[in-house]
Motif scaffolding. Structure first.
Motif, PDB file in Angstrom:
ATOM      1  N   GLY B  50      50.269  27.185  45.472  1.00  0.00           N
ATOM      2  CA  GLY B  50      50.245  28.047  44.296  1.00  0.00           C
ATOM      3  C   GLY B  50      48.844  28.405  43.830  1.00  0.00           C
ATOM      4  N   ASP B  59      55.234  38.302  44.398  1.00  0.00           N
ATOM      5  CA  ASP B  59      55.982  37.070  44.126  1.00  0.00           C
ATOM      6  C   ASP B  59      57.466  37.299  44.348  1.00  0.00           C
ATOM      7  OD1 ASP B  59      54.702  34.559  42.869  1.00  0.00           O
ATOM      8  OD2 ASP B  59      53.512  36.219  42.040  1.00  0.00           O
ATOM      9  N   ARG B 139      55.266  36.924  39.157  1.00  0.00           N
ATOM     10  CA  ARG B 139      56.441  36.070  39.042  1.00  0.00           C
ATOM     11  C   ARG B 139      57.283  36.423  37.821  1.00  0.00           C
ATOM     12  NH1 ARG B 139      55.953  29.922  38.111  1.00  0.00           N
ATOM     13  NH2 ARG B 139      57.879  29.065  38.964  1.00  0.00           N
ATOM     14  N   GLU B 216      55.247  18.685  42.701  1.00  0.00           N
ATOM     15  CA  GLU B 216      55.169  20.105  43.072  1.00  0.00           C
ATOM     16  C   GLU B 216      56.480  20.478  43.750  1.00  0.00           C
ATOM     17  OE1 GLU B 216      52.355  22.719  46.081  1.00  0.00           O
ATOM     18  OE2 GLU B 216      53.400  20.962  46.841  1.00  0.00           O
ATOM     19  N   ALA B 219      57.018  25.438  47.814  1.00  0.00           N
ATOM     20  CA  ALA B 219      56.051  26.523  47.652  1.00  0.00           C
ATOM     21  C   ALA B 219      55.704  27.088  49.016  1.00  0.00           C
ATOM     22  CB  ALA B 219      54.787  26.000  46.971  1.00  0.00           C
ATOM     23  N   ARG B 293      54.683  35.395  48.114  1.00  0.00           N
ATOM     24  CA  ARG B 293      54.760  33.955  47.898  1.00  0.00           C
ATOM     25  C   ARG B 293      55.973  33.631  47.040  1.00  0.00           C
ATOM     26  NH1 ARG B 293      50.531  32.085  43.130  1.00  0.00           N
ATOM     27  NH2 ARG B 293      51.555  33.352  41.554  1.00  0.00           N
ATOM     28  N   ILE B 295      56.979  30.423  44.509  1.00  0.00           N
ATOM     29  CA  ILE B 295      56.662  29.156  43.863  1.00  0.00           C
ATOM     30  C   ILE B 295      57.901  28.765  43.085  1.00  0.00           C
ATOM     31  CG2 ILE B 295      55.072  27.978  42.282  1.00  0.00           C
ATOM     32  CD1 ILE B 295      53.682  29.187  44.767  1.00  0.00           C
TER      33      ILE B 295
END
Ligand code: FES
Ligand code: FES
Lengths: 169, 782
Positions: B50, B59, B139, B216, B219, B293, B295
């Motif tokens: 991240g 995102d 995001r 975490e 990701a 990405r 997350i």
């Protein structure tokens, strides 16, 4: 959600002029807009404490605050602790005492401890208050023992904190 | 957006490669740190997925089913696609032929009849299953898009328990029933054995589902490169397997895919899989020609990722009047959730059934059953905590039934040191062990005699809280028994300045590899540790690898590096001979080859020839068997049901510990996860298949406040099959802790002498569970 607001954030004594949606969390703005990615998001709902930063000296969960609430306030993050190539005593101590493994919770614990103990180092001497403080954050790797030892190393009697900074040489 | 856009060339300006993770803060060279990793991790300079910045990155967010079981009638993406900043929205239907399917972990197995698409097709099978994916400019926008998608599901009957699902006529997959696999280990025990035995005890236990909860969540960042390749930055334990699975699922050449694992925020088994979300993210990055990405957030991962444990167990033990165990039978219904992705976890429970005991007849029958719940997959221990819990509770039951001290009963049944290598009736071959030694040490450290006396004293007094002492003796497995999983690749390169670069196919998610592997190589070569650096978690740099799971990093990876270092010494000597050294005795010490008057450092030898000074190989290090005994002393408040752990003593034997401090770190971390399993953690479902925790206030993890006084110690029984002697560590703590605590609580609550423990105390031991048990007449009585 529409409408972006200009905000000046003062983080680690540096001003960041950012334009953000009012709904953006302080954590996201620090990470994405200020490029200060040391602050981590472990839950995004205020429980784990990974996102702890200091706002006007108080530990806060940056996933529970909007960036726009922080205009004009003094923000400190983990990136601001080491100075002149030397680690803060607690950064040093948490490493020496193996208070981290994956390191994802570490910035949160470091800011939690630094925020509270700089205000009142006597917490280190009182096991109950110390547990009370540290139990506000979660770590899934270390089992916490090393984190507790690190507080004692840095802030306990004859703690390294008094000696101002890291033991590295 | 209903159709996939045509494939586009990567955006200009060129995608800038994300920073590597070897960020060294200013001044760090002079710091004295506990571990090498720490310079960046304590200063905020670490780089987790991240944290990576890539120009033009999009995102992703997922829409997930809120219904546990149903027919997927429609996914309306129209409103979402209208949102400013949303680049695209895809359901399975929108993906069409492009929809990837998760490759089976064991190709050719029954799992292939129950395919898991990247997005649900026609049917949803658990709450949290991905139904649509939104890609947006950030995001927030992607999540706005997710909120705007309308999903229409026609509910079907819901199955949340594996026993119920196995018997149900509602099938999760058309044409195949809910039992995904049935496995047997050892020969069935003759009825006669049970009938003739002096005592037979039987227990039934429930292993609740646990959320692994690394701090975490998952990701991934997929970056299409200008040369047509794609770099996958991902928090993962097995990058090479992920690379291969991505190639299979997306029909790409393996060489086109580079998987890189930067700093990772923990895994505990839960980041070893090839997740449906990862397939969507990589597919869309390639289709859009832009970095994408994903997350994951905490609320999402608690039901959207995978769970651990989740078994219904039944154990029977027959013994003679002296407590010698004659037969052990274990039956397991493993709840594998909506898709059977990791049946091997339950297989381990069966294969391990014998535990550390010399029981002549052992039989395990294991069924993996699909249910309308989150799929289960490895979580720290992966099959062994389940086995140890089932057997150790039943061994205690046997002790109570016989009126025998549980320590003495265990001692009588241990496989003796001289019996190794020992082949258990399930077919498992144990390498070495001194089980009684660990038990005795644990009893001595906890001061067993004192606590038994204290227990008697408290029982006589009516006013004091009940005290209990619980034991758990276990033998576990590190690494894996079969090739190719027992292999690990390693290489060592000597640079002209005499430094050594080690590469290894394991992959750290917080286990201090960067510190301990260079130490190991340096120690073997007799050179300073700072002369050795480590590269792992990058499929371009490390040509092959198995990864980090099952406590195998030191057992397999460390042994591989150790063997490679020994080979490097031999290679260095050969080089010296080739350089004209005619001496018969070529020696090596401390990084220098010497013969008579002459000597060469490793750096000299590396520069002397154009051929690089390097060794590389795949090293075979089959499974090893660490063991130990844990003892817990607890106090139970009968009014409130609270359990207080007064002492926890853990004796572990993981063979030779290469870095005892790092082993201890792993042990304590695992013990605290074990405390969580014993007392707090569970992901409960209602009978509609709705998970009952969607945050960390609902799913309770231990904090520092729950930490009992811990005493850790070791015995050392070297791995007889490797020169290094390490058996592997990392999981033992969460294997030994839960049964020790639960046995202690049962010991405190009362002495059931019944031969059954069915429907009694079940995990986790919440205050309510203990209060009910304390209020009942006899714990464990039917
Ligand atoms: S991320 Fe803010 S408290 Fe967990
Ligand atoms: S070090 Fe991994 S969560 Fe604390």
């Amino acid at each position: 959600m529409t409408g972006r607001t200009p905000v000046r954030l003062t983080v680690n004594e540096t001003d960041y002029d950012v334009t953000v949606e009012p709904r953006r969390l302080l954590a996201d703005v620090l990470r994405e807009d200020c490029n200060l990615t040391g602050t981590k998001l472990g839950c995004e709902h205020g429980v784990c404490g990974s996102c702890t930063v200091l706002v006007d000296g108080e530990g806060v969960r940056s996933c529970l605050m909007f960036a726009v609430q922080c205009a004009g306030r003094d923000i400190r993050t983990v990136e601001g602790l080491a100075a002149h190539g030397r680690l803060h005593a607690f950064q040093q101590a948490i490493s020496t005492e193996h208070g981290l493994q994956c390191g994802f919770c570490t910035a949160g614990f470091v800011m939690l401890v630094v925020g509270a103990l700089e205000d009142d180092p006597s917490i280190a001497e009182d096991p109950e208050r110390l547990d009370g403080l540290l139990s506000s954050n979660l770590c899934r790797c270390t089992g916490y023992e090393g984190i507790r030892r690190a507080v004692l190393r840095a802030y306990g009697r004859n703690g390294t904190h008094e000696k101002d900074g890291a033991e590295g040489h | 957006m209903s159709d996939l856009p045509p494939t586009r060339a990567p955006v200009q300006p060129p995608v800038s490669p994300p920073p590597t993770f070897t960020h060294v803060p200013q001044g760090a060279q002079s710091w004295l740190l506990g571990r090498r990793e720490d310079a960046r991790l304590v200063t905020g300079a670490g780089r987790y997925v991240g944290d990576l910045k890539v120009a033009g990155c999009l995102d992703a967010a997922f829409v997930r089913s809120r219904v546990a079981h149903g027919r997927l009638l429609a996914v309306d993406t129209g409103a979402a696609a209208e949102i400013d900043g949303v680049v695209g929205v895809w359901s399975a239907a929108d993906m069409g032929d492009e929809l990837p399917v998760v490759p089976s972990f064991t190709p050719g197995s029954a799992d292939e009849e129950r395919q898991r698409p990247a997005l649900a097709v026609d049917r949803v099978r658990y709450v949290g299953e991905p139904v649509a994916v939104i890609v947006g400019t950030d995001r927030y926008v992607a999540e706005d898009g997710a909120d705007a998608v309308r999903v229409d599901i026609d509910p079907l009957p819901v199955l949340v328990d594996p026993g119920q699902a196995a018997a149900s006529s509602t099938w999760l997959f058309d044409g195949v029933d809910n039992v995904a696999d049935e496995m047997e280990f050892g020969e069935p025990v003759d009825d006669e054995v049970w009938q003739r035995a002096a005592v037979v005890v039987e227990g039934a236990y429930r292993q609740p589902r646990l959320a692994p909860t690394p701090m975490e969540p998952r990701a991934i960042l997929a970056v299409p490169e200008l040369d047509g390749r794609v770099t996958i930055w991902v928090s993962h334990q097995a990058p090479h397997r992920l690379q291969k699975d991505l190639a299979t699922a997306l029909q790409l050449d393996v060489e086109r895919i580079r998987v890189r694992v930067p700093d990772s925020g923990g895994a505990f088994g839960s980041k070893s899989g090839t997740f449906p979300e990862y397939l969507s993210v990589v597919r869309l990055a390639l289709r859009l020609g832009r970095p994408v990405r994903w997350i994951e957030d905490r609320a999402e991962t608690l039901s959207g990722a995978t769970h651990g444990r989740g078994q219904n167990q039944r154990v029977r033990i027959a013994a003679d009047e002296d407590g010698r165990m004659l037969a052990l039978a274990l039956e397991v219904d493993a709840d594998v959730g909506g898709y059977p992705i990791a049946g091997f976890v339950a297989a381990e429970t069966g294969l391990a059934a014998a535990g550390p005991y010399l029981t002549p007849k052992v039989h395990a029958r294991v069924r993996t059953v699909v249910t309308n719940t989150t799929p289960t997959a490895p979580y720290r221990g992966a099959g062994r905590p389940e086995q140890v819990y089932a057997v150790e509770r039943t061994v205690d039951l046997l002790a109570r039934r016989l009126g025998m001290d549980p320590a003495e009963l265990r001692r009588r049944n241990f496989i003796p040191p001289e019996a190794f290598p020992y082949e258990a009736p399930t077919g498992r071959r144990y390498d070495s062990g001194q089980y009684a030694l660990a038990l005795d040490k644990a009893l001595e450290l906890v001061d067993y005699g004192y606590w038994r006396e204290e227990q008697r004293r408290r029982r006589r007094s009516d006013t004091e809280r009940a005290l209990g002492i619980g034991l758990c003796s276990f033998a576990e497995r590190s690494g894996l028994e079969q090739a190719p999983m027992a292999h690990e690749w390693a290489s060592l390169d000597v640079t002209p300045d005499g430094r050594v670069v080690a590469r290894i196919g394991t992959c750290s998610t917080g286990q201090s590899h960067e510190t301990v592997f260079p130490e190991l190589v340096a120690h073997t070569l007799g050179i300073p540790a700072q002369c050795v650096s480590l590269i792992e978690g990058d499929t371009d740099e490390v040509v092959q690898g198995i990864g980090t799971f099952g406590s195998r990093s030191m057992q397999a990876g460390g042994s591989a590096l150790h063997q490679a270092a020994l080979e490097l010494i031999e290679e260095a000597k050969r080089r010296a001979v080739r350089m004209g050294c005619a001496e018969p005795d070529v020696g090596y010490a401390d990084g220098t080859v010497s013969a008579g008057e002459r000597s060469w450092t490793l750096g000299d030898l590396a520069t002397a020839s154009p051929e690089p000074l390097r060794v590389e190989g795949v090293y075979d290090n089959a499974a090893a068997f660490p063991f130990g005994t844990y003892v817990a002393v607890v106090e139970v408040d009968p009014e409130l049901g609270n359990v207080r752990v007064l002492r926890l003593v853990a004796i572990d034997d993981c063979g030779v510990a290469v870095d005892p401090e790092i082993v201890e770190d792993q042990t304590i971390g695992a013990i605290v996860q074990g405390i969580g399993q014993a007392l707090y953690e569970e992901m409960p479902y209602d009978n509609q298949g709705t998970p009952q925790a969607d945050g960390l206030l609902g799913y309770l993890l231990p904090t520092i406040g729950e930490l009992p006084p811990l005493t850790l110690d070791t015995t050392v029984t070297p791995n007889p099959n490797t020169a290094l002697g390490a058996k592997g560590a990392g999981e033992a703590g969460c294997i030994g802790t839960p049964p020790a605590i639960v046995n202690a609580v049962i010991d405190a609550l009362g002495q059931s002498v019944a031969g059954t423990d069915i429907g009694g105390v079940q995990l986790p031991l919440t205050p309510e569970t203990c209060w009910r048990a304390a209020a009942g007449q006899e714990v464990g009585a039917r």
